[in-house]
Design a protein around this motif. Structure first.
Motif, short mmCIF file in Angstrom:
data_model
loop_
_atom_site.label_atom_id
_atom_site.label_comp_id
_atom_site.label_asym_id
_atom_site.label_seq_id
_atom_site.Cartn_x
_atom_site.Cartn_y
_atom_site.Cartn_z
N ASP A 18 0.87 -1.12 -0.01
CA ASP A 18 0.24 -0.03 -0.03
C ASP A 18 0.96 1.22 0.00
OD1 ASP A 18 -2.33 1.57 -0.21
OD2 ASP A 18 -3.23 0.55 1.54
N THR A 19 0.22 2.21 0.06
CA THR A 19 1.23 3.68 -0.25
C THR A 19 1.41 4.22 1.07
OG1 THR A 19 -1.15 4.80 -0.42
CG2 THR A 19 -0.06 4.05 -2.33
N TRP A 30 6.54 1.69 -9.50
CA TRP A 30 5.29 1.11 -8.79
C TRP A 30 4.78 0.50 -10.31
CZ3 TRP A 30 2.54 1.41 -4.22
CH2 TRP A 30 3.30 1.85 -3.24
N TYR A 31 3.92 -0.72 -10.16
CA TYR A 31 3.32 -1.26 -11.07
C TYR A 31 2.19 -0.45 -11.83
CZ TYR A 31 -0.31 -2.67 -8.01
OH TYR A 31 -1.23 -2.70 -7.19
N ASP A 32 1.56 0.37 -10.87
CA ASP A 32 0.54 1.36 -11.35
C ASP A 32 1.10 2.82 -10.85
OD1 ASP A 32 -1.67 2.90 -11.35
OD2 ASP A 32 -3.07 1.74 -10.19
N ARG A 33 1.17 3.65 -11.74
CA ARG A 33 1.94 5.07 -11.31
C ARG A 33 0.97 5.76 -10.67
NH1 ARG A 33 6.11 7.69 -13.06
NH2 ARG A 33 5.71 9.97 -12.98
N GLN A 67 0.57 8.48 -5.38
CA GLN A 67 -0.08 8.54 -4.09
C GLN A 67 0.71 8.54 -3.06
OE1 GLN A 67 -3.44 5.93 -3.55
NE2 GLN A 67 -4.03 6.63 -1.38
N TRP A 68 1.47 7.61 -3.24
CA TRP A 68 2.94 7.43 -2.12
C TRP A 68 3.47 8.53 -2.24
CZ3 TRP A 68 7.99 7.56 -3.33
CH2 TRP A 68 8.89 7.57 -2.23
N LEU A 69 3.80 9.09 -3.11
CA LEU A 69 4.79 10.24 -3.31
C LEU A 69 4.14 11.45 -2.33
CD1 LEU A 69 7.27 12.03 -4.09
CD2 LEU A 69 6.17 12.34 -6.03
N GLY A 70 2.71 11.66 -2.64
CA GLY A 70 1.98 12.64 -2.04
C GLY A 70 2.15 12.38 -0.53
N ASN A 71 2.18 11.24 -0.30
CA ASN A 71 1.93 11.05 1.39
C ASN A 71 3.36 11.48 1.90
OD1 ASN A 71 -0.50 10.22 1.39
ND2 ASN A 71 0.25 7.96 1.24
#
Length: 306
Positions: free
Chosen positions: A5-6, A112-115, A120-124
């Motif tokens: 997860d992110t 990430w397989y889904d950009r 979303q991870w980067l935003g966190n």
């Protein structure tokens, strides 16, 4: 590395970081975090090792959660126990270490397989960085007092000798005595067994949480590279070390009890002093001089003729 997860703790490396938060004493947390952030900042130019980057993000998330506005930081799958107040001086170090991660975050997003999930991870992570930049409010929290939780080593000594603090045990005996030496060993071995017990409990609790999620139908954490991949091996290894340390401490406790029962509680004189005590000056003065040895005659050096 496995990520499911992110959030800052939704990957394998961050799970290990969460376990460190749960296994360390409160007084041990700030030095460990200072070292983690300092090492990340001092690394050569370029992207950090992926595991180190995820450890930095996880540790920075916990630090940010204690900042103004940090209540929204996602700490799910993070430390099980409440983290004591951390020094505000950690915040700029966490921010600097997080800057090292963000400097090459685009490459991480591409993995990430889904950009969209990567973004979303980067935003966190960016949100954590903004929270760390907020000015600190209120006085510096007092350094946490070391709380000695009751683990296997202290329990053993409590049952055998009725003591609450093995760290004071050597003070009960004169330095240089057998009992004092054994008490010092008891202090060290008790701390070793307690540390293994603490680590074993944290590891088992983490595995139990994951298995509880599986029992509810959430299988995301049990994948080929998930958190249970090495947990069984780690638990067995820790268990074997715990058993050996427990046996050693019990044997040491028996030797200590034997020393107390036999009265070997007096300081042992050095061997040189004991040797000097055998021959006092008065005794040496009254002793007769050794008999004189006659000088060899000239004939004594000749070989007799047959």
């Amino acid at each position: 590395m496995g990520s499911w997860d992110t959030g800052p703790f939704h990957n394998d490396a961050a799970v290990g970081t969460a376990e460190r938060f749960d296994s360390l004493f409160p007084a041990e947390l700030p030095p460990w975090l200072h070292r983690l952030f300092d090492v990340a900042v001092a690394m050569p130019e370029g992207p950090l090792d992926t595991d180190m980057a995820q450890e930095v993000v996880a540790a920075a998330a916990v630090t940010a959660s204690q900042c103004p506005g940090g209540g929204d930081v996602d700490l799910s799958s993070g430390p099980r126990d409440p983290v004591p107040p951390l020094p505000t001086g950690l915040r700029p170090k966490a921010a600097a270490a997080l800057d090292r991660v963000l400097a090459h975050a685009d490459a991480e997003v591409d993995r990430w397989y889904d950009r969209a999930r990567g973004e979303q991870w980067l935003g966190n992570v960016q949100q954590i960085r903004l929270i760390l930049a907020a000015p600190a409010s209120g006085p510096e929290p007092a350094p946490p007092r070391r709380q000695r939780e009751v683990f296997a080593g202290l329990l053993l000594l409590r049952d055998r000798f009725g003591i609450e603090d093995p760290w004071d045990l050597p003070e009960r005996h004169p330095k240089g005595s057998t009992a004092h030496a054994l008490a010092e060993q008891l202090e060290l071995r008790t701390a070793e067994l307690d540390s293994l017990d603490r680590e074993l409990r944290a590891k088992a609790a983490r595995a139990g949480e994951t298995l509880a999620q599986v029992a509810e139908g959430n299988h995301a954490d049990v994948q080929a590279s998930g958190v249970l991949r090495f947990t069984g091996v780690e638990l067995e290894s820790l268990g074997a070390r715990f058993v050996l340390a427990d046996r050693y401490l019990r044997d040491l406790a028996d030797r200590y009890a034997h020393a107390i029962a036999n009265g070997t509680d007096q300081a042992v004189a050095p061997r040189s002093a004991a040797a000097r005590a055998r021959t006092t000056p008065s005794a040496a003065a009254g002793a007769e001089p050794p008999p004189a040895i006659a000088a060899p005659t000239a004939s004594s050096h000749r070989t007799p003729r047959p």
